[in-house]
Structure formats: structure tokens, C-alpha cells
Design an enzyme around this catalytic site. Structure first.
Site, PDB file in Angstrom:
ATOM      1  CG  ASN A  13      -1.430   1.384   1.279  1.00  0.00           C
ATOM      2  OD1 ASN A  13      -1.678   1.964   0.382  1.00  0.00           O
ATOM      3  ND2 ASN A  13      -1.823   1.456   2.544  1.00  0.00           N
ATOM      4  CE  LYS A  15       0.217   3.465   4.637  1.00  0.00           C
ATOM      5  NZ  LYS A  15       0.339   3.507   6.096  1.00  0.00           N
ATOM      6  CG  HIS A  98      -5.626   2.494   4.975  1.00  0.00           C
ATOM      7  ND1 HIS A  98      -5.002   3.434   5.937  1.00  0.00           N
ATOM      8  CD2 HIS A  98      -4.542   1.558   4.927  1.00  0.00           C
ATOM      9  CE1 HIS A  98      -3.822   3.033   6.134  1.00  0.00           C
ATOM     10  NE2 HIS A  98      -3.626   1.846   5.691  1.00  0.00           N
ATOM     11  CD  GLU A 100      -2.383   6.052   6.611  1.00  0.00           C
ATOM     12  OE1 GLU A 100      -2.363   5.868   5.274  1.00  0.00           O
ATOM     13  OE2 GLU A 100      -1.477   5.342   7.278  1.00  0.00           O
ATOM     14  CD  GLU A 170      -3.721  -1.921   7.287  1.00  0.00           C
ATOM     15  OE1 GLU A 170      -2.484  -2.305   6.654  1.00  0.00           O
ATOM     16  OE2 GLU A 170      -4.113  -0.773   6.899  1.00  0.00           O
ATOM     17  N   GLY A 176       2.506   2.475  10.793  1.00  0.00           N
ATOM     18  CA  GLY A 176       3.600   3.564  10.415  1.00  0.00           C
ATOM     19  C   GLY A 176       4.308   3.992  11.714  1.00  0.00           C
ATOM     20  CB  SER A 216       5.075  -1.596  11.936  1.00  0.00           C
ATOM     21  OG  SER A 216       4.596  -0.173  12.159  1.00  0.00           O
TER      22      SER A 216
HETATM   23  P1  PGA Z   1       3.153   0.397   7.775  1.00  0.00           P
HETATM   24  O1  PGA Z   1       1.313   0.681   6.846  1.00  0.00           O
HETATM   25  O2  PGA Z   1       3.550  -0.991   7.045  1.00  0.00           O
HETATM   26  O3  PGA Z   1       3.593   1.713   7.048  1.00  0.00           O
HETATM   27  O4  PGA Z   1       2.703   0.572   9.083  1.00  0.00           O
HETATM   28  C1  PGA Z   1       0.632  -0.271   6.555  1.00  0.00           C
HETATM   29  C2  PGA Z   1      -0.718   0.038   6.025  1.00  0.00           C
HETATM   30  O5  PGA Z   1      -0.980   1.219   6.628  1.00  0.00           O
HETATM   31  O6  PGA Z   1      -1.267  -0.437   5.281  1.00  0.00           O
END
Ligand code: PGA
Length: 351
Positions: A13, A15, A98, A100, A170, A176, A216
Site C-alpha cells: 500500500n 499511500k 483504510h 487513514e 490493521e 507507520g 509496521s
Molecule cells: P505500515 O502501513 O506498514 O507503514 O505500518 C501499513 C498500512 O497502512 O497499510
């Protein structure tokens, strides 16, 4: 349920990262690096990168996904992209809900559900994300939150449609942040998600639904996470932007369990990789395999009663895990039985 029967997926992903030219360069490096992956590899990229991503991955095993879509087919929704538009481009997957999007762009379970229905109707495969906030976990309502999200996000989704849906767990506090759910925490919630799906759609459908872990995930923790029986792969953010990390996660996935290693070898046999590495014929390979299998069964019978089984296996597993995938090609593995007496006989190079 044997998890190798479910579709194994590692999805990046991206982003809001990578311009079209950067996307091209990254995918040009990703495509050869992951060509041997025995799982589905997906790159979910920003809308403006889709065109170049589709072009760059053409004919490869890397599938392309978008990071969102609108629920309407068309209309006065300035700045939005419809599922139909994505489908016509050749996009296969779309990330929906997601955290976010939920956190910064007012996405709700209702809109996630509408987008999911629209994506399915257009023939896209939604990757529907769920996950609890840190304070929700601290308040001990993780399961309530996840159950609500699954029920609402999949409202009116039929059993037939669910076959095209991937669920991503998630935990928001792990995205992140560098904090990862422990393998136990991930397994607990993945199993819980599967139970919710089973309640609504039945056990068989739940057993066939891929549930990815995100938050992460990196090469160093991927193997332990993916070794869990209900973790079918990962949705990878930051680490998907670095070829070595993305590949490292895919490799960790391959070595995450004996059955996964066996599945990899079988798929390599099918794709002819083993013959390329060993230069022997199919008949010779089959004969060797039968001999190894027979020897393995005899050895297994001898070892079966022994309490030192795990001690004997340890060095084999250590060596196995340290080998690169290509070095494993000429090695046949026979996996027999289940815990507590799982016996793995790694046997001989047939090169
Ligand atoms: P990350 O993000 O691996 O950077 O923690 C995962 C995601 O948001 O899909």
C-alpha cells in the site's frame, strides 16, 4: 483448515508516495525481484501512478490495485474516481476503509460499505481494512470494534461476493508507528475476524477468506506474523516502498511454515523451476521423490516414538531457514504428521 488452500497475498500500500516516474522505477525493480513469489503480489498505488504501474507490470505476476474508489458510477463528485474507471483501466484490486481514510477523510463504515458494494459491482476485488485505535484496545473493546466494522462494512455483501473480498486487519496503533502487533495479538484478532465471517457466511466461506495483517510489517517480524494459522499475508505500507524490504517480506512469507515451504516447492516443480536448477528430467525427479518419500517414511516411523524428535529437527530447520529460495530448489522436503510429533525430513540434493 489448511491455510495453504487460501489465497496467500502480499500487497503493498504505497499511500501518497511516488510520482509516476518514481513508480515506474520502483516497479521495474520489484517485478524481477518477486517473480518467484508463490503468493499473490499486489501493488496498490496512487491514482496517477496506475497507468504506468499497469504498463510496467504487464505480463508479470504483480497485480495492481488502487487505494480507494467512490461508490457512484459517475456524477458530480469533483476529485473522485469511480470503480468503473479503475476497472476499465485494468486495475484488479482496491483498498477500502483504510484507517487513514477513516481518520483524515471522514470515511465511515457506511461509506466503506457503499464503496465495497460499488467495487464489487464493477468487478474489482476490495481489500477491506479494519482495525482498532490504541485507546479502543486499552479500553478492551477491540473485538467489539472489529465486529462492528466487519458487520457494517460487509453489510449486504453476499456469500458469492465475499469470495472476491480480502480483509486486512490493521491495528491503527501499529500503522507507520514501528509498533507491531505481537504474533499472538495478530492471530487472536485474525481468528476472531474469521469467526465473525463464519457466523455470517458459514465456516467454509470463512475458511477460504484471506485475512492480511498490516501495521509496521517488515522482513524482521514478517515470518513470525505469517506463521500464524489465520494470517494469510500482509498489507505492507512503508516497507513496500523499498524493493529489498518488500522482497524480504515475501521471502519471509515463503519460509513462515513447513507447509508454506512445501507449497513453494510444489509450485516450483509445477513451474519447472526445479528442473532448471537441477537439469534433470521429470521422470528422474519423480523417481527421486518416490525414493526420498519412502526413505522419509521409514525414518519417520523410526523417529516417531522418540522424544528427541524436536532436537533432531532443529539443525535442519535452522539450515532450511537460512537458505535462499533458489538454493532450496534441489531439496525435497517431506512433511509428515502434525503436532506434537511433526516430523520434517529434509532430504538430499537431487542435483
Ligand atoms: P505500515 O502501513 O506498514 O507503514 O505500518 C501499513 C498500512 O497502512 O497499510
Amino acid at each position: 483448515m489448511d491455510k495453504t488452500k487460501r489465497k496467500a497475498i502480499i500487497a503493498g500500500n504505497w499511500k501518497m508516495n511516488k510520482t509516476p516516474s518514481e513508480a515506474k522505477a520502483l516497479l521495474e525493480a520489484v517485478v524481477p525481484a518477486v517473480k518467484d513469489a508463490d503468493c499473490e503480489v499486489i501493488a496498490c498505488v496512487p491514482f496517477v501512478d496506475l497507468s504506468v504501474a499497469l504498463e510496467t507490470t504487464k505480463g508479470s505476476n504483480v497485480k495492481i490495485g488502487a487505494e480507494n474508489c467512490h461508490w457512484a458510477e459517475s456524477g458530480a463528485f469533483t476529485g473522485e474516481i469511480s470503480a468503473l474507471m479503475l476497472k476499465e483501466m485494468g486495475v484488479e484490486y482496491v483498498v477500502l476503509g483504510h484507517s487513514e481514510r477513516r481518520q483524515y477523510f471522514g470515511e465511515t463504515d457506511e461509506t466503506v460499505n457503499k464503496r465495497t458494494k460499488a467495487a464489487l459491482a464493477a468487478g474489482l476485488k476490495p481489500i477491506v481494512c479494519v482495525g482498532e485505535l490504541l485507546w479502543e484496545r486499552e479500553c478492551d473493546i477491540t473485538e467489539e470494534v472489529i465486529a462492528r466494522q466487519i458487520k457494517l462494512d460487509l453489510f449486504n455483501v453476499t456469500a458469492d461476493e465475499l469470495k472476491n473480498i480480502v480483509i486486512a486487519y490493521e491495528p491503527v496503533w501499529a500503522i507507520g508507528t514501528g509498533k507491531t502487533a505481537s504474533p499472538e495479538q495478530a492471530q487472536e484478532i485474525h481468528a476472531f475476524i474469521r469467526s465473525i465471517v463464519a457466523n455470517k457466511y458459514g465456516k467454509e466461506i470463512a475458511d477460504n477468506t484471506s485475512i492480511l495483517y498490516g501495521g509496521s510489517c517488515k522482513p524482521s517480524n514478517a515470518k513470525e506474523l505469517f506463521a500464524n494459522p489465520d494470517v494469510d499475508g500482509g498489507l505492507i505500507g512503508g516497507a513496500a516502498l523499498k524493493v529489498a524490504d518488500f522482497k524480504g517480506i515475501i521471502d519471509a512469507f515463503i519460509f513462515s511454515s513447513p507447509s508454506r515451504i512445501a507449497a513453494t516447492l510444489i509450485s516450483m516443480c509445477r513451474s519447472g523451476d526445479i528442473f532448471i536448477h537441477t537439469g534433470i528430467t521429470l521422470a528422474e525427479t519423480l523417481l527421486s521423490f518416490i525414493l526420498v518419500l519412502t526413505a522419509g517414511i521409514l525414518l519417520a516411523i523410526l523417529l516417531w516414538a522418540s522424544d528427541t524428535v524436536s532436537g533432531i529437527l532443529e539443525p535442519y530447520l535452522v539450515i532450511l531457514n537460512s537458505l535462499p529460495k533458489s538454493a532450496l530448489a534441489p531439496v525435497l522436503i517431506v512433511w509428515l504428521g502434525n503436532n506434537p510429533k511433526t516430523i520434517i525430513v529434509t532430504a538430499i540434493s537431487i542435483a
